[in-house]
Design an enzyme around this catalytic site. Structure first.
Site, PDB file in Angstrom:
ATOM      1  N   ASN A 186      68.608  24.721 -35.081  1.00 50.86           N
ATOM      2  CA  ASN A 186      68.782  23.557 -34.190  1.00 50.86           C
ATOM      3  C   ASN A 186      67.827  23.602 -33.007  1.00 50.86           C
ATOM      4  O   ASN A 186      68.216  23.555 -31.845  1.00 50.86           O
ATOM      5  CB  ASN A 186      70.235  23.424 -33.733  1.00 50.86           C
ATOM      6  CG  ASN A 186      70.739  24.634 -32.967  1.00 50.86           C
ATOM      7  OD1 ASN A 186      70.242  25.740 -33.128  1.00 50.86           O
ATOM      8  ND2 ASN A 186      71.750  24.417 -32.139  1.00 50.86           N
ATOM      9  N   HIS A 234      79.050  26.486 -39.373  1.00 53.90           N
ATOM     10  CA  HIS A 234      79.632  26.145 -38.075  1.00 53.90           C
ATOM     11  C   HIS A 234      80.736  25.143 -38.375  1.00 53.90           C
ATOM     12  O   HIS A 234      80.470  24.041 -38.846  1.00 53.90           O
ATOM     13  CB  HIS A 234      78.553  25.528 -37.175  1.00 53.90           C
ATOM     14  CG  HIS A 234      79.053  24.974 -35.880  1.00 53.90           C
ATOM     15  ND1 HIS A 234      78.695  25.516 -34.667  1.00 53.90           N
ATOM     16  CD2 HIS A 234      79.850  23.922 -35.599  1.00 53.90           C
ATOM     17  CE1 HIS A 234      79.268  24.811 -33.692  1.00 53.90           C
ATOM     18  NE2 HIS A 234      79.976  23.835 -34.239  1.00 53.90           N
ATOM     19  N   ASN A 242      80.935  27.194 -27.525  1.00 54.66           N
ATOM     20  CA  ASN A 242      81.517  26.444 -28.631  1.00 54.66           C
ATOM     21  C   ASN A 242      81.418  27.258 -29.921  1.00 54.66           C
ATOM     22  O   ASN A 242      80.304  27.570 -30.354  1.00 54.66           O
ATOM     23  CB  ASN A 242      80.774  25.112 -28.800  1.00 54.66           C
ATOM     24  CG  ASN A 242      81.460  24.191 -29.790  1.00 54.66           C
ATOM     25  OD1 ASN A 242      82.650  24.310 -30.023  1.00 54.66           O
ATOM     26  ND2 ASN A 242      80.690  23.277 -30.364  1.00 54.66           N
ATOM     27  N   ASP A 289      75.943  34.837 -31.567  1.00 57.08           N
ATOM     28  CA  ASP A 289      75.705  33.425 -31.233  1.00 57.08           C
ATOM     29  C   ASP A 289      74.923  33.335 -29.917  1.00 57.08           C
ATOM     30  O   ASP A 289      75.217  32.496 -29.060  1.00 57.08           O
ATOM     31  CB  ASP A 289      77.009  32.634 -31.155  1.00 57.08           C
ATOM     32  CG  ASP A 289      76.798  31.123 -31.124  1.00 57.08           C
ATOM     33  OD1 ASP A 289      75.654  30.670 -31.342  1.00 57.08           O
ATOM     34  OD2 ASP A 289      77.776  30.399 -30.864  1.00 57.08           O
ATOM     35  N   PHE A 295      76.870  24.001 -24.093  1.00 59.86           N
ATOM     36  CA  PHE A 295      77.651  25.109 -24.637  1.00 59.86           C
ATOM     37  C   PHE A 295      76.761  26.331 -24.867  1.00 59.86           C
ATOM     38  O   PHE A 295      75.623  26.199 -25.300  1.00 59.86           O
ATOM     39  CB  PHE A 295      78.259  24.717 -25.991  1.00 59.86           C
ATOM     40  CG  PHE A 295      79.369  23.712 -25.926  1.00 59.86           C
ATOM     41  CD1 PHE A 295      80.633  24.085 -25.516  1.00 59.86           C
ATOM     42  CD2 PHE A 295      79.148  22.392 -26.308  1.00 59.86           C
ATOM     43  CE1 PHE A 295      81.684  23.166 -25.485  1.00 59.86           C
ATOM     44  CE2 PHE A 295      80.183  21.464 -26.295  1.00 59.86           C
ATOM     45  CZ  PHE A 295      81.455  21.854 -25.871  1.00 59.86           C
TER      46      PHE A 295
END
Length: 425
Positions: free
Chosen positions: A95, A180, A279, A306, A323
């Protein structure tokens, strides 16, 4: 010239080894392991007395923000953070801006990671083009370029039919799907765990069902397609039950827990501090205890970070900030302090969850194993070291984390990547 590690407590899950041994490294591989290796004059010797010697850690879940958001992190600074944390292989999530949805961008990341040479940067490919959830990415092209997995991390693919097609391709290529799990229609603007704390802070909450519904769906799709599924950043007590049941049914599924989820609860949140916004969110004590129980029992098989860097300016916006927190440089110490010294897992389980299990899930057969002939990725960890976590000490670009001043036990003192020392404390 050989590199010899002497007097260390070698902890190696694939061979169930836990004993004092010497290790000899020639080139990029392990050439000998025995109780006593006598160095010659030209050899470099690392005295690991009092230290644990683990297979190099493998983090299945990091964000290096490269391409496109390099003010937060880039492949070089992310690799430095990994090396300091004892991590010799990372899976970089797609991402970025632009999204890594094509083989050309996969090659860009892989080439840059190799040029930096501090950790093995494996670029994960996005499931859909632009992560828009409408059309599959060039999965076959990215697989040929060497992606270790596919993921839409940061969101879920809400079109179940499209996701099923992606799972079929992943199953055919024998690569895992890193999931996810978040029902976007249930989030409804939530920024933290839904409960008494969110009510007291006047913030919108994210319920456990947001995660659990998609976990159940993804497991069903994995069972139907034969795909290997890995549940990212599990945070709820129900995820323990969902995963345990799926494994009992023989479905090819694994799950990871992040340090912030097994260390923190919503009660730790400081109102207005964006470093507590991640998140999925940190949840209740009951959720945390279920995650710890799952790690103790091996229901959850992986510890990943993460690692999600953001600038100080972004995080200064409190719970209006993005997040995510960083974790590469604190993961080993938090795991040892909270889980090993806490009597929840053993040093052998720590090595498995942070190295050999990720290697197995990703099909990296030459990694996660301190055996003769294997790649010499090794993390030397001093369990007797005590220190305080301070963001000012981090080598990554971003410092966003909620552990400032926290006292921890155990510290990575040396990281060896492909036979080369890439970090010394």
């Amino acid at each position: 010239m050989s590199l010899i590690i002497k007097n260390g407590r070698v902890i190696n899950p694939p061979t169930n080894t836990d004993e004092l041994l010497d290790i000899k490294i020639d080139g990029n591989s392990i050439s000998a392991i025995s109780a006593e290796i006598v160095p010659v004059f030209s050899d470099e010797v690392i005295d690991a007395k009092g230290c644990m010697v683990f297979p190099g850690f493998i983090d299945m879940h990091v964000h290096f923000r490269d391409p496109g958001q390099t003010a937060k992190e880039d492949i070089e600074t992310g690799s430095k953070a990994a090396a300091r944390g004892g991590v010799t292989t990372v899976c970089a999530m797609p991402n970025t801006k632009p999204v890594v949805d094509n083989p050309e961008l996969v090659k860009y990341v892989h080439d840059k990671g190799k040029a930096v040479g501090l950790t093995r940067v494996l670029q994960v490919g996005s499931v859909t083009k632009g992560m828009e959830g409408k059309e599959l990415s060039d999965l076959e092209g990215m697989i040929k370029e060497g992606i270790p997995a596919i993921s839409e991390d940061g969101k879920s693919v809400m079109d179940s039919g499209l996701y099923r097609e992606a799972m079929k391709l992943a199953a055919k290529a024998d690569i895992p799907v890193l999931a996810h799990c978040e029902d976007i229609n249930l989030v409804q603007g939530g920024v933290m765990n839904m409960g008494a704390k969110s009510d007291s802070m006047g913030e919108k909450g994210i319920s456990n069902a947001v995660e659990n519904i998609i976990e159940a769906r993804d497991i069903m799709l994995a069972e139907e397609t034969g795909a290997t599924l890995h549940l990212c950043h599990c945070s709820t007590k129900e995820s323990y039950d969902i995963l345990k049941e799926a494994k009992a049914r023989g479905i090819k599924v694994s799950g990871e827990v992040c340090p912030h989820h097994f260390t923190l609860t919503e009660d730790d949140i400081v109102p207005g501090d964006g470093n507590y916004k991640m998140n999925p969110p940190v949840r209740t004590k009951e959720d945390r205890e279920a995650l710890r129980r799952g790690l103790a029992e091996g229901v959850f098989e992986v510890i990943s970070t993460d690692h999600a860097p953001h600038t100080a300016e972004e995080k200064a916006q409190g719970f209006a900030s993005p997040f995510g927190i960083v974790g590469l440089e604190t993961s080993a110490s938090l795991t040892y302090t909270e889980l090993v010294l806490g009597g929840i897992i053993s040093p052998m389980q720590m090595a498995a969850y942070m190295s050999s299990n990720p290697a197995r899930i990703l099909g990296l057969n030459d990694l996660g194993d301190i055996s003769v002939g294997k790649t010499a990725d090794i993390t030397i960890f001093d369990p007797n070291a005590e220190y305080e976590i301070h963001a000012a000490d981090f080598v990554g670009k971003s410092k966003n984390m909620p552990y400032e001043g926290r006292k921890v036990n155990g510290k990575v003192v040396t990281t060896i990547f492909g036979g080369k020392v890439v970090y010394r404390s």
